[in-house]
Design a protein around this motif. Structure first.
Motif, PDB file in Angstrom:
ATOM      1  N   THR A 199      25.941  -9.430 -11.072  1.00 57.06           N
ATOM      2  CA  THR A 199      24.999  -8.238 -12.041  1.00 57.06           C
ATOM      3  C   THR A 199      24.037  -8.301 -11.373  1.00 57.06           C
ATOM      4  O   THR A 199      23.005  -9.192 -10.385  1.00 57.06           O
ATOM      5  CB  THR A 199      24.667  -8.987 -13.356  1.00 57.06           C
TER       6      THR A 199
ATOM      7  N   CYS B  34      19.729 -10.069 -11.539  1.00 52.00           N
ATOM      8  CA  CYS B  34      19.843 -11.241 -12.382  1.00 52.00           C
ATOM      9  C   CYS B  34      19.714 -12.907 -11.981  1.00 52.00           C
ATOM     10  O   CYS B  34      20.332 -12.794 -10.387  1.00 52.00           O
ATOM     11  CB  CYS B  34      21.090 -11.346 -12.439  1.00 52.00           C
TER      12      CYS B  34
ATOM     13  N   LEU C 254      22.519  -8.142 -21.153  1.00 46.25           N
ATOM     14  CA  LEU C 254      22.844  -8.178 -19.601  1.00 46.25           C
ATOM     15  C   LEU C 254      23.385  -6.704 -19.913  1.00 46.25           C
ATOM     16  O   LEU C 254      22.303  -5.518 -19.324  1.00 46.25           O
ATOM     17  CB  LEU C 254      23.668  -8.559 -18.775  1.00 46.25           C
TER      18      LEU C 254
ATOM     19  N   ASP D  13      20.590  -3.578 -18.761  1.00 43.19           N
ATOM     20  CA  ASP D  13      21.945  -2.401 -17.972  1.00 43.19           C
ATOM     21  C   ASP D  13      20.812  -1.260 -18.511  1.00 43.19           C
ATOM     22  O   ASP D  13      20.701  -0.034 -17.176  1.00 43.19           O
ATOM     23  CB  ASP D  13      23.395  -2.096 -17.860  1.00 43.19           C
ATOM     24  N   SER D  14      20.195  -1.069 -19.098  1.00 42.60           N
ATOM     25  CA  SER D  14      20.051   0.045 -20.096  1.00 42.60           C
ATOM     26  C   SER D  14      18.793   0.814 -19.522  1.00 42.60           C
ATOM     27  O   SER D  14      17.877   1.386 -19.568  1.00 42.60           O
ATOM     28  CB  SER D  14      19.825   0.231 -21.429  1.00 42.60           C
TER      29      SER D  14
ATOM     30  N   LYS E 166      17.796   0.270 -16.418  1.00 40.73           N
ATOM     31  CA  LYS E 166      17.726   0.422 -14.923  1.00 40.73           C
ATOM     32  C   LYS E 166      17.149   1.647 -15.037  1.00 40.73           C
ATOM     33  O   LYS E 166      17.497   2.813 -15.551  1.00 40.73           O
ATOM     34  CB  LYS E 166      19.141   0.447 -13.970  1.00 40.73           C
TER      35      LYS E 166
END
Length: 345
Positions: A136, A139, A336, A340-341, A343
């Motif tokens: 990831t 992170c 996580l 990710d959303s 980014k």
């Protein structure tokens, strides 16, 4: 009874001229201690005790002379120098400042109480979690202690019946796992099971691990001043602290802030009971966190009535780089997904 003038005169005329034991006849009714005490008050008591005055002083042919002050001074200076050099060997620090240059949100995961080696360990879930973290982006991890079960003859010796491999193998497995997180592990905290090696033979397991992974060694706990882009977050992490409550799981974290100092995020591990509380303190939102564990109930916890499974909850917090914004998650996978959303395309 007060000495008469006649008795005082006898002491003055005879002190130092005959053994004090012969004075009994001269001063009937007086004890040796009383006569010597009176002689001392009269200023007659010499550096040589009267009873030894007529004994010949022994002559030593090979008496060892004590060191002179200059020799003791040299030893003292050597001790100070030795102590200073030993301090240089320590990597422990109560606080550390870390900068992450980014304009994207990051996630900080609080990994704790892995207890590698325990029969009741969730090894499949742990391996999967480490693999996810290693892949990831943005992170980072703070390990909050008890990486190994580490039961030793000097530390809860009966716990050795509840492990699947000895401490040496446990430590090798942790090094194998944590190498996957190289560059992501930013700080390590010493747990009570890790400390067992310190008790046994002065081996500092957390110092060893921090050196291998090139990250901060916070000892039993400390402050991380984490700069994320333009924003700084103050994170206090410890394995154990006082003032625990079974009714208010995060109570110990709140008291830690009162006792040790202010922070944005406070973390106390050890009890294997995961919880996150977000609340306003002194005009700012704060996070009070207790991580879970990858060790399920064992004989010891069942005996004491703690049979609730910790469910491997590893809390995580998303931190923003250009504003003071913290998004807390009790479930790592939820954190996580949100990360990710966020980014940038």
């Amino acid at each position: 009874m007060k000495y008469t003038e006649e008795e005082v005169e006898i002491i003055k005329n005879n002190y130092g001229k005959r053994p004090i034991r012969e004075w009994i006849n001269l001063l009937p009714g007086r004890t040796l201690d009383s006569i010597q005490s009176k002689a001392k008050r009269l200023g007659l008591l010499s550096s040589v005790p009267p009873r030894n005055r007529f004994s010949k002083k022994p002559k030593y042919l090979d008496l060892k002379i004590p060191p002179e002050d200059k020799d003791i001074e040299a030893i003292w200076l050597a001790l100070e120098n030795y102590q200073e050099k030993c301090r240089l060997l320590s990597t422990h620090q109560d606080e550390v400042t870390i900068r992450i240059d980014t304009d994207e949100p990051i996630v900080v995961v609080f990994l704790s109480d892995l207890h590698i080696g325990a029969i009741s360990g969730y090894y499949k879930e742990l391996r999967e979690t480490i693999d996810i973290l290693s892949k990831t982006d943005n992170c980072y991890i703070i390990s909050c202690g008890d990486t190994v079960d580490n039961y030793l003859p000097t530390f809860h010796s009966t716990g050795q019946f509840g492990v699947v491999c000895p401490p040496e193998i446990q430590k090798a497995l942790i090094e194998y796992l944590f190498k996957k997180l190289y560059g992501k592990l930013i700080a390590l905290v010493q747990g009570c099971h890790d400390e067992a090696s310190h008790y046994a033979d002065d081996f500092d397991w957390t110092k060893h691990l921090a050196k291998r992974l090139e990250c901060a060694n916070l000892g039993f706990g400390g402050m991380v001043h984490l700069y994320v882009g333009k924003q700084v977050y103050h994170i206090m992490a410890r394995h154990k602290y006082r003032f625990n409550s079974s009714f208010n799981v995060t109570h110990t974290v709140k008291r830690m802030r009162e006792q040790i100092g202010d922070f944005d995020i406070g973390v106390v591990a050890h009890h294997h009971k995961a919880s996150i509380e977000q609340t306003e303190v002194a005009g700012l939102l704060r996070l009070f966190i207790r991580p879970g564990s990858f060790k399920g109930p064992d004989r010891y916890t069942r005996q004491r009535g703690f049979t609730v499974d910790s469910k491997c909850y590893m809390p995580a917090v998303i931190l923003y780089p250009n504003e003071r914004k913290m998004l807390p998650f009790l479930h790592l996978r939820d954190a996580l997904l949100v990360l990710d959303s966020l980014k940038k395309d």
